[in-house]
Every structure is written in structure tokens, then in C-alpha cells.
Design a protein around this motif. Structure first.
Motif, mmCIF file in Angstrom:
data_model
loop_
_atom_site.group_PDB
_atom_site.id
_atom_site.type_symbol
_atom_site.label_atom_id
_atom_site.label_comp_id
_atom_site.label_asym_id
_atom_site.label_seq_id
_atom_site.Cartn_x
_atom_site.Cartn_y
_atom_site.Cartn_z
ATOM 1 N N ASP A 1 -7.332 27.604 -2.019
ATOM 2 C CA ASP A 1 -7.259 26.315 -1.351
ATOM 3 C C ASP A 1 -6.766 26.430 -0.210
ATOM 4 O OD1 ASP A 1 -8.146 23.543 -1.192
ATOM 5 O OD2 ASP A 1 -6.123 23.196 -0.585
ATOM 6 N N VAL A 2 -4.880 27.311 -0.335
ATOM 7 C CA VAL A 2 -4.542 27.291 0.375
ATOM 8 C C VAL A 2 -5.350 27.979 1.758
ATOM 9 C CG1 VAL A 2 -2.549 28.997 1.883
ATOM 10 C CG2 VAL A 2 -2.621 27.161 -0.223
ATOM 11 N N TYR A 3 -5.640 29.320 1.157
ATOM 12 C CA TYR A 3 -6.659 30.538 2.480
ATOM 13 C C TYR A 3 -7.275 29.116 3.129
ATOM 14 C CZ TYR A 3 -9.351 33.941 4.084
ATOM 15 O OH TYR A 3 -10.216 35.163 4.406
ATOM 16 N N ALA A 4 -7.923 28.439 2.090
ATOM 17 C CA ALA A 4 -9.108 28.240 3.048
ATOM 18 C C ALA A 4 -8.858 27.716 3.997
ATOM 19 C CB ALA A 4 -10.221 27.750 1.932
ATOM 20 N N VAL A 5 -7.422 27.103 4.416
ATOM 21 C CA VAL A 5 -6.600 25.693 5.141
ATOM 22 C C VAL A 5 -6.649 26.855 6.742
ATOM 23 C CG1 VAL A 5 -5.254 24.851 5.803
ATOM 24 C CG2 VAL A 5 -5.385 23.814 3.549
ATOM 25 N N ASP A 6 -5.972 28.134 6.154
ATOM 26 C CA ASP A 6 -5.782 28.992 7.155
ATOM 27 C C ASP A 6 -6.952 29.488 7.858
ATOM 28 O OD1 ASP A 6 -3.845 30.665 8.825
ATOM 29 O OD2 ASP A 6 -3.407 31.878 7.426
ATOM 30 N N MET B 1 -15.283 36.076 0.303
ATOM 31 C CA MET B 1 -16.524 36.025 1.379
ATOM 32 C C MET B 1 -16.392 35.250 1.823
ATOM 33 S SD MET B 1 -20.375 37.111 0.638
ATOM 34 C CE MET B 1 -19.684 38.632 -0.818
ATOM 35 N N ARG B 2 -16.665 35.471 3.127
ATOM 36 C CA ARG B 2 -16.723 33.730 4.279
ATOM 37 C C ARG B 2 -17.694 32.864 3.688
ATOM 38 N NH1 ARG B 2 -15.326 34.633 10.055
ATOM 39 N NH2 ARG B 2 -16.088 32.453 10.067
ATOM 40 N N SER B 3 -19.205 33.924 3.653
ATOM 41 C CA SER B 3 -20.142 33.201 3.545
ATOM 42 C C SER B 3 -21.133 34.022 2.462
ATOM 43 C CB SER B 3 -20.939 32.872 4.662
ATOM 44 O OG SER B 3 -22.578 32.345 4.394
ATOM 45 N N ASN B 4 -21.715 33.675 1.421
ATOM 46 C CA ASN B 4 -22.924 34.218 0.548
ATOM 47 C C ASN B 4 -23.805 34.507 1.229
ATOM 48 O OD1 ASN B 4 -23.542 32.103 -0.642
ATOM 49 N ND2 ASN B 4 -22.693 32.307 -2.426
ATOM 50 N N GLU B 5 -25.469 34.554 0.297
ATOM 51 C CA GLU B 5 -26.756 35.081 0.730
ATOM 52 C C GLU B 5 -26.953 33.000 0.400
ATOM 53 O OE1 GLU B 5 -28.337 35.702 -4.225
ATOM 54 O OE2 GLU B 5 -28.577 36.892 -1.780
ATOM 55 N N ASN B 6 -26.135 32.094 0.060
ATOM 56 C CA ASN B 6 -26.724 30.676 0.594
ATOM 57 C C ASN B 6 -25.777 30.052 1.223
ATOM 58 O OD1 ASN B 6 -28.043 31.276 -1.989
ATOM 59 N ND2 ASN B 6 -26.171 30.553 -3.126
ATOM 60 N N GLY B 7 -24.949 30.785 1.605
ATOM 61 C CA GLY B 7 -24.494 30.147 3.264
ATOM 62 C C GLY B 7 -23.086 29.483 2.778
ATOM 63 N N ASN B 8 -22.534 30.170 1.812
ATOM 64 C CA ASN B 8 -21.060 29.525 0.464
ATOM 65 C C ASN B 8 -20.041 30.451 0.495
ATOM 66 O OD1 ASN B 8 -22.321 27.027 0.280
ATOM 67 N ND2 ASN B 8 -23.581 27.740 -1.509
ATOM 68 N N PRO B 9 -19.115 29.796 0.515
ATOM 69 C CA PRO B 9 -17.854 30.865 0.218
ATOM 70 C C PRO B 9 -18.269 31.340 -1.497
ATOM 71 C CG PRO B 9 -16.996 28.937 0.901
ATOM 72 C CD PRO B 9 -17.901 28.825 0.726
ATOM 73 N N GLN B 10 -17.662 32.476 -1.062
ATOM 74 C CA GLN B 10 -17.841 33.405 -2.337
ATOM 75 C C GLN B 10 -16.656 34.279 -2.963
ATOM 76 O OE1 GLN B 10 -21.366 34.302 -4.121
ATOM 77 N NE2 GLN B 10 -20.950 36.065 -5.168
ATOM 78 N N SER B 11 -15.974 34.174 -3.737
ATOM 79 C CA SER B 11 -15.061 34.801 -4.279
ATOM 80 C C SER B 11 -15.500 35.965 -5.489
ATOM 81 C CB SER B 11 -13.496 34.175 -4.507
ATOM 82 O OG SER B 11 -13.969 33.031 -5.430
ATOM 83 N N GLU B 12 -14.991 37.192 -5.968
ATOM 84 C CA GLU B 12 -14.434 37.467 -7.289
ATOM 85 C C GLU B 12 -13.007 37.808 -7.133
ATOM 86 O OE1 GLU B 12 -17.965 38.830 -8.450
ATOM 87 O OE2 GLU B 12 -18.904 38.381 -6.767
ATOM 88 N N ALA B 13 -12.657 37.440 -8.456
ATOM 89 C CA ALA B 13 -11.395 37.738 -9.353
ATOM 90 C C ALA B 13 -11.432 38.290 -9.921
ATOM 91 C CB ALA B 13 -10.917 36.737 -9.678
ATOM 92 N N VAL B 14 -10.180 38.786 -9.861
ATOM 93 C CA VAL B 14 -9.700 40.046 -11.791
ATOM 94 C C VAL B 14 -8.052 39.614 -11.257
ATOM 95 C CG1 VAL B 14 -9.460 42.529 -12.372
ATOM 96 C CG2 VAL B 14 -11.598 42.146 -11.312
ATOM 97 N N ALA B 15 -8.048 39.135 -12.841
ATOM 98 C CA ALA B 15 -6.980 38.768 -13.406
ATOM 99 C C ALA B 15 -6.583 38.945 -14.289
ATOM 100 C CB ALA B 15 -6.875 36.621 -13.341
ATOM 101 N N ASN B 16 -5.025 39.466 -14.183
ATOM 102 C CA ASN B 16 -4.658 39.702 -15.707
ATOM 103 C C ASN B 16 -2.790 38.752 -15.843
ATOM 104 O OD1 ASN B 16 -6.204 41.976 -17.001
ATOM 105 N ND2 ASN B 16 -6.042 42.531 -15.120
#
Length: 289
Positions: free
Chosen positions: A65-70, A160-175
Motif C-alpha cells: 500500500d505504501v509502495y502504491a502511493v509512491d 508488477m504494475r499491470s498483469n494480463e488483466n490490467g491489474n497490479p500483481q505481486s509474487e512474494a516469498v516470505a519467512n
């Protein structure tokens, strides 16, 4: 479950595996789900793993959300403000020649609009070129507490700013790892994909909706290990603290159950389906509504 894995040992899923030894008193014998086989599931451990998922997802959501504002301010060449983080959150920006670091400080305690209570710091860093089609977001935590759970760990998100549907998308790896107020600990890790399907750019947090899929591992009390994989995408509506729909497949050793998050209602209930085909409604996390 309208108003959304030990992935605080999370391999990215997003779905993120989870942790929590919820609601049961230590002196009480844990509620056991008999699967009709030698393997059993503890409801408290499932609740804990579900809360771990919530923790992982909320950390990533705040950073994104913070990144999206920027991003929106830079690419739209205009002013934009998100109202998700309340005034009790302080955000400090450190800029270098190529990157930005956001220090998101919840102080001694700050309640989000969805009722989650956080303290401590989330550190977020990324390249400052906001025109790129994708950017890498790095997360770390400092003295971070989520609804009474002390959380440590890190995550990386390919945004990703825009996927094939035109939507923002993110791929996360978390620990992540978590320590609950009663002293129980767990780790959750995983990979998750999250598509922002509604509300992007509106500035109003309550209309944000995400579809989440992925796979994660949760390791909890007594080294119980749960592997969670999305069968039907999990829907999170930011106005709800719970997942509102979607199905997970949860495996412990050789036993697999299904967890259905419901029909879109915002509540803490889920439907477990056992290997013998029988189903049962359970409460998730430490909440009863």
C-alpha cells in the motif's frame, strides 16, 4: 468471510504459512479432529496457522500500500493519498541515488481500520525508478508486534504494475517466525501470488479486494508441520480482517483436509472437510465473530 500459513515461515505465497496457539488454555486438553485415520488435526494449531497467514498477508499488504502511493504519485504526476494507515503511523523516507527506504513506524501501538493492532517497525526498500514495469520490494521487521504476537523475519516481493488483466500483481516469498502471548512459537514460510482486482488507485481502503494463491509451510507447537496449498483463490476484502472465500488444502504427514473460507461473509468461520468426506464448521484464529 468478508471484512481476509507457518509462513511466518512463508515461502512466498502468499499464502504464507501461519502460526498461533489460539484460544485454548494450556491446562485444557486441545480439541482434536479425528480424521478416521491414525493422523489427527488440532483445531488450535489450525487456528494458529490461519492467524500466521493473516500476519504475513497484512505485513505485505501494508508495504504494498505504501509502495502504491509512491508509484501512483510518480506515474500519474499528481497527488494521491491512501487512507489505510491511520495518523498514528509515521512514515520516514530515506532516498539514495538509486533506491528508497520507507520506515513504517507504528510506535507503541496503533490500530488499523480493520481492527488489527500493531506496534514496532516495518522497513520497506525498493528501486526509486517508478516507471519500471516491475520492481523488487524488500521487507524487514524491527520490534514488531501484531495483535500481541511478536513477529520477526523478512520477505521479498516482485511487484508488477499491470498483469494480463490490467491489474497490479505481486509474487512474494516470505519467512517469518512468531511468538504468542502464552509463549508458544511457530514459523511460517511460503510463496504467494496476489492480484489487486478492485479498488486500486481509489484512495479508499475499504474497497480494496485481492485474490491470493500459493503454497506455504507452517511449523508450530510440538513441531507440527502443516503444508498449505491454494485450491481455489482466496479472496481478501480489506474491509474485513478475515478471508471471505476460497479453499486451502492442508496436509499434515499423510493426511489431507480441505478448509473452505466461506461464501463471502465477513466472519471467522471455516468449513473443514476430512478425508472420509465429513465436514465441520470451526472458528479461525482467536476471534468468535
Amino acid at each position: 468471510m468478508k471484512n481476509y500459513l507457518k509462513k511466518l515461515n512463508f515461502t512466498g505465497i502468499l499464502l504464507l504459512a501461519i502460526v498461533l496457539n489460539v484460544s485454548c488454555n494450556k491446562e485444557e486438553s486441545p480439541e482434536i479432529i479425528e480424521t478416521g485415520e491414525t493422523e489427527t488435526f488440532e483445531v488450535a494449531q489450525l487456528q494458529a496457522s490461519d492467524e500466521s497467514e493473516l500476519i504475513s498477508e497484512e505485513i505485505l499488504n501494508i508495504g504494498e500500500d505504501v509502495y502504491a502511493v509512491d508509484e501512483i504519485q510518480a506515474t500519474s504526476k499528481g497527488s494521491y493519498i491512501s487512507d489505510y494507515l491511520p495518523d498514528c503511523v509515521t512514515i520516514t523516507t530515506v532516498v539514495t541515488s538509486s533506491s528508497k527506504e520507507k520506515i513504517i513506524d507504528f510506535g507503541e501501538g496503533c490500530e488499523l481500520p480493520n481492527g488489527n493492532f500493531l506496534s514496532g517497525i516495518i522497513k520497506l526498500s525498493y528501486l526509486k525508478d517508478m516507471e519500471m514495469a516491475t520492481n523488487t520490494l524488500s521487507f524487514s521487521l524491527e520490534n514488531f508486534i501484531f495483535n500481541g504476537v511478536y513477529v520477526a523475519g523478512s520477505a521479498t516481493v516482485e511487484r508488477m504494475r499491470s498483469n494480463e488483466n490490467g491489474n497490479p500483481q505481486s509474487e512474494a516469498v516470505a519467512n517469518f517466525t512468531g511468538e504468542w502471548p502464552d509463549g508458544d512459537t511457530a514459523s511460517f514460510s511460503g510463496n504467494r501470488t496476489r492480484e489487486w482486482i478492485e479498488g486500486f488507485g481509489s484512495g479508499f481502503w475499504g474497497d480494496n479486494v485481492f485474490l491470493i494463491s500459493g503454497k506455504g509451510i507452517y511449523t508450530g507447537k510440538y513441531d507440527n508441520v502443516f503444508v498449505k496449498e491454494t485450491i481455489s483463490p482466496l479472496r481478501r476484502e480489506l474491509s474485513c480482517r478475515f478471508l471471505v472465500s476460497g479453499i486451502l488444502e492442508i496436509t499434515r504427514n499423510d493426511t489431507t483436509v480441505g478448509l473452505d473460507f466461506g461464501d463471502g461473509s465477513c466472519d471467522s468461520k471455516g468449513i473443514l472437510t476430512y478425508p472420509n468426506g465429513e465436514s465441520e464448521e470451526i472458528f479461525l484464529r482467536r476471534f468468535k465473530n
